[in-house]
Scaffold this motif. Structure first.
Motif, PDB file in Angstrom:
ATOM      1  N   ASN A  74       0.918  -1.507   0.059  1.00 20.81           N
ATOM      2  CA  ASN A  74      -0.059   0.172   0.006  1.00 20.81           C
ATOM      3  C   ASN A  74       0.922   1.204   0.122  1.00 20.81           C
ATOM      4  O   ASN A  74       0.544   2.277  -0.827  1.00 20.81           O
ATOM      5  CB  ASN A  74      -0.998   0.005   1.025  1.00 20.81           C
ATOM      6  N   ARG A  75       1.867   1.499   0.851  1.00 23.70           N
ATOM      7  CA  ARG A  75       2.443   2.730   1.011  1.00 23.70           C
ATOM      8  C   ARG A  75       4.043   2.451   1.349  1.00 23.70           C
ATOM      9  O   ARG A  75       4.403   0.968   1.708  1.00 23.70           O
ATOM     10  CB  ARG A  75       2.029   3.439   1.988  1.00 23.70           C
TER      11      ARG A  75
ATOM     12  N   ARG B   7      -0.487  -5.516   3.679  1.00 24.53           N
ATOM     13  CA  ARG B   7      -1.736  -6.033   4.374  1.00 24.53           C
ATOM     14  C   ARG B   7      -1.572  -7.490   3.709  1.00 24.53           C
ATOM     15  O   ARG B   7      -1.450  -7.661   2.356  1.00 24.53           O
ATOM     16  CB  ARG B   7      -3.121  -5.812   3.868  1.00 24.53           C
TER      17      ARG B   7
ATOM     18  N   LYS C 268      -5.228  -6.011   9.626  1.00 25.37           N
ATOM     19  CA  LYS C 268      -4.884  -4.713   9.668  1.00 25.37           C
ATOM     20  C   LYS C 268      -3.580  -4.487   9.001  1.00 25.37           C
ATOM     21  O   LYS C 268      -2.793  -5.493   8.708  1.00 25.37           O
ATOM     22  CB  LYS C 268      -4.511  -4.199  11.242  1.00 25.37           C
ATOM     23  N   GLU C 269      -3.051  -3.328   8.701  1.00 20.99           N
ATOM     24  CA  GLU C 269      -2.000  -2.952   7.852  1.00 20.99           C
ATOM     25  C   GLU C 269      -0.777  -3.258   8.986  1.00 20.99           C
ATOM     26  O   GLU C 269      -0.781  -3.008   9.989  1.00 20.99           O
ATOM     27  CB  GLU C 269      -1.989  -1.599   7.506  1.00 20.99           C
TER      28      GLU C 269
ATOM     29  N   HIS D 244       1.607   6.334  -6.210  1.00 19.84           N
ATOM     30  CA  HIS D 244       0.227   5.724  -6.095  1.00 19.84           C
ATOM     31  C   HIS D 244      -0.217   4.853  -4.894  1.00 19.84           C
ATOM     32  O   HIS D 244       0.159   3.710  -4.678  1.00 19.84           O
ATOM     33  CB  HIS D 244       0.315   4.284  -7.295  1.00 19.84           C
ATOM     34  N   PRO D 245      -0.254   5.732  -3.836  1.00 20.61           N
ATOM     35  CA  PRO D 245      -0.453   5.347  -2.446  1.00 20.61           C
ATOM     36  C   PRO D 245      -2.018   4.364  -2.472  1.00 20.61           C
ATOM     37  O   PRO D 245      -2.885   4.479  -3.140  1.00 20.61           O
ATOM     38  CB  PRO D 245      -0.920   6.342  -1.340  1.00 20.61           C
ATOM     39  N   ASP D 246      -1.931   3.362  -1.497  1.00 19.20           N
ATOM     40  CA  ASP D 246      -3.256   2.379  -1.615  1.00 19.20           C
ATOM     41  C   ASP D 246      -3.437   1.624  -2.664  1.00 19.20           C
ATOM     42  O   ASP D 246      -4.728   1.461  -2.865  1.00 19.20           O
ATOM     43  CB  ASP D 246      -4.148   3.270  -0.750  1.00 19.20           C
TER      44      ASP D 246
ATOM     45  N   GLY E 115      -2.614  -1.142  -3.546  1.00 16.32           N
ATOM     46  CA  GLY E 115      -2.625  -2.595  -3.178  1.00 16.32           C
ATOM     47  C   GLY E 115      -2.191  -3.696  -4.272  1.00 16.32           C
ATOM     48  O   GLY E 115      -2.828  -4.574  -4.266  1.00 16.32           O
TER      49      GLY E 115
END
Length: 204
Positions: free
Chosen positions: A105-106, A119, A139-140, A178-180, A182
């Protein structure tokens, strides 16, 4: 003597007449206003004495007829929607979290090292080639990645579906931009607990 009796008789008859008139006036004055004495001393009326209009039969209220109860119409039962198809016989959900799959994600440099915020998860059913999608679970968390890690990427990080080698900085630049997103990756940890191998899984 006869000349004397004449006037006396006349005065006597006049007195009787006066008494009769006085009696008649007295009876009229004692009666109710607007009424005159009738025969036998009863007040005058249009009908016979003592008679009155016959009373009609007492009106009996008719009992209301109970309204006929309308039968309740049965509501038509709607056609049930077909149940959603369940997982195929080849779908294995016994292990909801794969030991080597993560969604990246980040990125964060906290702690003085390179860390990927991820995740864990697994495929929904089947494989990516079958149209399955990656389902993150829980959770992350973050996992450190070595600067010397071997990294391969596919679209959309690089062009095409064939895996291509990229540097850690190229990966970091794309994840920060491109955060999140996934994107799913298969990873391996080295002896120091940091990722030493990271391969993006192509999704058609």
């Amino acid at each position: 003597m006869r000349a004397v009796r004449g006037p006396r008789r006349t005065r006597g008859r006049a007195a009787l007449a006066a008494l009769a008139v006085s009696a008649s006036l007295a009876l009229t004055a004692c009666g109710p206003a607007g009424e005159t004495a009738g025969p036998a001393g009863s007040p005058g009326s249009a009908g016979p004495a003592g008679s009155s209009a016959p009373a009609g039969p007492s009106a009996t209220a008719k009992a209301p007829t109970p309204a006929a109860s309308k039968p309740t119409a049965a509501k038509p039962t709607g056609t049930k929607k077909p149940a959603a198809p369940g997982p195929s016989a080849t779908c294995d959900h016994k292990m909801p979290i794969a030991p080597d799959l993560i969604a990246v994600n980040r990125y964060t440099p906290e702690g003085g090292s390179h860390n990927l915020i991820v995740r864990h998860g697994n495929w929904s059913c089947g494989t990516p080639e079958d149209g399955a999608h990656f389902e993150p679970v829980g959770k992350e968390t973050f996992i450190p990645i070595a600067e010397t890690a071997e990294i391969t990427a596919t679209a959309p990080i690089v062009e095409g579906s064939a895996p291509k080698k990229i540097t850690l900085q190229q990966l970091i630049d794309w994840v920060v931009a491109h955060p999140d997103a996934g994107r799913p990756f298969r990873y391996h940890l080295g002896a120091d607990g940091a990722i030493d191998t990271l391969d993006e899984i192509y999704l058609p």
